[in-house]
Design an enzyme around this catalytic site. Structure first.
Site, PDB file in Angstrom:
ATOM      1  N   GLU A 245      -5.021 -15.085  99.687  1.00 41.12           N
ATOM      2  CA  GLU A 245      -4.520 -15.948  98.608  1.00 41.12           C
ATOM      3  C   GLU A 245      -3.229 -16.563  99.126  1.00 41.12           C
ATOM      4  O   GLU A 245      -2.258 -15.856  99.389  1.00 41.12           O
ATOM      5  CB  GLU A 245      -4.263 -15.145  97.339  1.00 41.12           C
ATOM      6  CG  GLU A 245      -3.732 -15.981  96.194  1.00 41.12           C
ATOM      7  CD  GLU A 245      -3.232 -15.139  95.037  1.00 41.12           C
ATOM      8  OE1 GLU A 245      -2.184 -15.500  94.460  1.00 41.12           O
ATOM      9  OE2 GLU A 245      -3.863 -14.121  94.720  1.00 41.12           O
ATOM     10  N   CYS A 282       2.107 -16.821  91.231  1.00 44.41           N
ATOM     11  CA  CYS A 282       1.223 -17.666  92.015  1.00 44.41           C
ATOM     12  C   CYS A 282       0.487 -18.678  91.160  1.00 44.41           C
ATOM     13  O   CYS A 282      -0.054 -19.659  91.676  1.00 44.41           O
ATOM     14  CB  CYS A 282       0.219 -16.810  92.780  1.00 44.41           C
ATOM     15  SG  CYS A 282      -0.707 -15.672  91.733  1.00 44.41           S
TER      16      CYS A 282
END
Length: 509
Positions: A245, A282
């Site tokens: 990620e 995020c």
């Protein structure tokens, strides 16, 4: 490889607190990986795995006060946030224990011979097996949920894969404490300490991804760091899956009708989302497409008022603080970029929230304004003011892959009138999670969750949150014509383990 000391650092002052460990040498990385590989056998029993995961959650809860104190000292995220994150971590450990017991993740399929089929079907029996040792690279912004005992580790252990964690330098002392807790839980079930290895240091992270006994890796962090490790994983003599990620802009589109209907509420909601956790999520909304109209002005005023009332906060480390300040300054210097509320230094060690505005037209072509389409980690967002739908389409067509994409619609648009459904279709290719009339911050741990997206959001199509995260650490294998006596119990006709399966084309539960 130099064995440099590893220090715990107070982000509120930037001062070293204590020496925690030393950076792992190549020999120590090798030892950790080999110990993990030797622990594989102890994870073959699903009953043991499930009990181990539940005990890990119990032990973490028992050590909560000490762990939260250590985490706050190294991250400045605050006891309330950290207590909630630890609870989430324990929840997902127990959720994976339930998944292990249920057994559906094994995807058992049994097909008996069928000579009448074209072509004929032999005896085929398929299920999934663990890949082997998994390398996990901890995140800075989630010291519990995406770190030593986080989702990557929990899902890998649930799959039957031992783990070696590369600790994040922002919370090394906490990493050591959590590793001890997990090993204590392992010992309760006869699982060796090596089932969870922990190494420190940049060079150790490179040695780990290159180790021939590492079978897969999970990463949460920056595009630069993740891409470097991804390339290392692909360049190995035997490449391995790398589930990374990396970065995400998380665009938000506000329609003219939605702004007219509830612009003030949308502005206030945006402020709360972009400043949550000092903007260190995020899934923080980093780009907002809002109308250049009176309704859009009302939204902007609400956003201005709410962001102006937000207290300065501490970022996870001073390197991130420096990058944030430099990033905001560089963006603000672009022509036609305004700063209704200027983000920047809130004090010697803190930052203040703010946002930028720019005509959406500036983002429709390649050039210097591409900088505004890159993630800036911290409490800032970019509001692009559009004049028509053509500008919206042009900007959306230029966006990279994202974890999330959000659209705010009016009540009529959500009822199927207007372009609501069309906008949803336009946003779907951009992200792994598409939201309507909500905010992306906050990722529920649920069976239907998907936390991933097109590159650079992630390097694979998998999720790192939710039950299906276990699939990353498994591979399918099929036995053809194997005698019943030689088959593993998961694939025997009488199903001694009581697993969900598809048997001769029929789904059995």
């Amino acid at each position: 490889m130099a064995a440099a000391p590893v220090w715990s650092v107070d982000p509120r002052t930037g001062k070293q607190r204590e020496q925690v460990a030393v950076e792992a040498t190549a020999q120590e990385v090798d030892a950790a990986v080999r110990a993990a590989d030797e622990a594989r056998e102890a994870l073959t029993d699903r009953t043991v795995r499930a009990a181990f995961l539940r005990s890990a959650a119990d032990e973490l809860e028992a050590a909560r006060d000490r762990l939260v104190e250590a985490a706050d000292a190294e991250t400045a995220l605050g006891p309330v946030r950290l207590t909630g994150e630890l609870a989430r971590t324990c929840y997902q450990l127990r959720a994976f224990a339930g998944i292990v017991e249920e057994g559906a993740f094994l995807d058992v399929v049994v097909d008996h011979p069928d000579d009448t089929a074209t072509p004929p079907v032999p005896d085929l029996r398929r299920y999934k097996i663990p890949l082997g040792v998994v390398a996990v690279y901890s995140a800075s912004n989630f010291p519990f949920a995406f770190s030593v005992a986080g989702g990557d580790t929990a899902s890998a252990l649930a799959a039957g894969c031992p783990v070696v964690v590369k600790a994040h330098p922002d919370h090394p002392a906490l990493s050591e404490l959590v590793a001890k807790v997990i090993r204590r839980a392992a010992a309760l079930h006869g699982v060796p300490d090596g089932v969870l290895g922990l190494v420190h240091g940049f060079d150790a992270g490179i040695e780990l991804i290159r180790h021939p006994m590492v079978a897969a890796a999970g990463f949460t962090g920056s595009v630069r760091g993740g891409r470097a490790l991804f390339d290392e994983a692909a360049a190995r003599p035997v490449p391995i899956p790398f589930h990374g990620e990396l970065g995400s802009l998380n665009p938000v589109l506000v329609t003219e009708a939605a702004a007219a209907e509830r612009g003030e509420a949308i502005g206030a909601g945006l402020a709360g989302s972009m400043t949550l956790g000092v903007g260190q999520f995020c899934v923080k909304p980093g780009l907002v497409l809002a109308p250049a109209s009176a309704a859009g002005d009302a939204l902007l005023k609400s956003l201005t008022d709410a962001v102006s009332d937000t207290d300065p906060g501490v970022l996870l480390d001073h390197r991130m603080r420096d990058n944030f300040l430099a990033g905001v300054t560089e963006r603000a210097q672009l022509p036609d970029v305004a700063t209704p509320v200027t983000a920047g230094a809130g004090g010697e060690h803190t930052v203040s929230a703010g946002f930028l505005t720019v005509p959406a037209e500036r983002l429709t072509c390649e050039g210097a304004y591409d900088l505004l389409l890159e993630e800036c980690f911290g409490p800032v967002t970019v509001v692009a003011r559009y004049t028509d739908e053509a500008e919206v389409r042009a900007v959306l067509s230029r966006l990279p892959g994202n974890l999330t994409a959000t659209v705010h619609l009016s009540s009529e648009e959500t009822a199927g009138q207007g372009r609501g459904a069309e906008l949803l279709r336009e946003l779907t290719p951009l992200a792994g999670r598409v939201l309507v009339n909500g905010w992306p911050t906050g990722v529920a741990v649920a069976p239907a969750q998907h936390h991933g997206g097109p590159y650079p959001a992630t390097t694979s199509t998998s999720t790192s949150v939710g039950g299906t995260a276990i699939e990353r650490w498994l591979r399918p294998v099929v036995y053809q014509g194997a005698p019943e006596a030689l088959l593993p119990p998961e694939l025997k006709d009488d199903n001694p383990l009581g697993l969900p399966r598809r048997f001769n084309g029929r789904l059995e539960r």
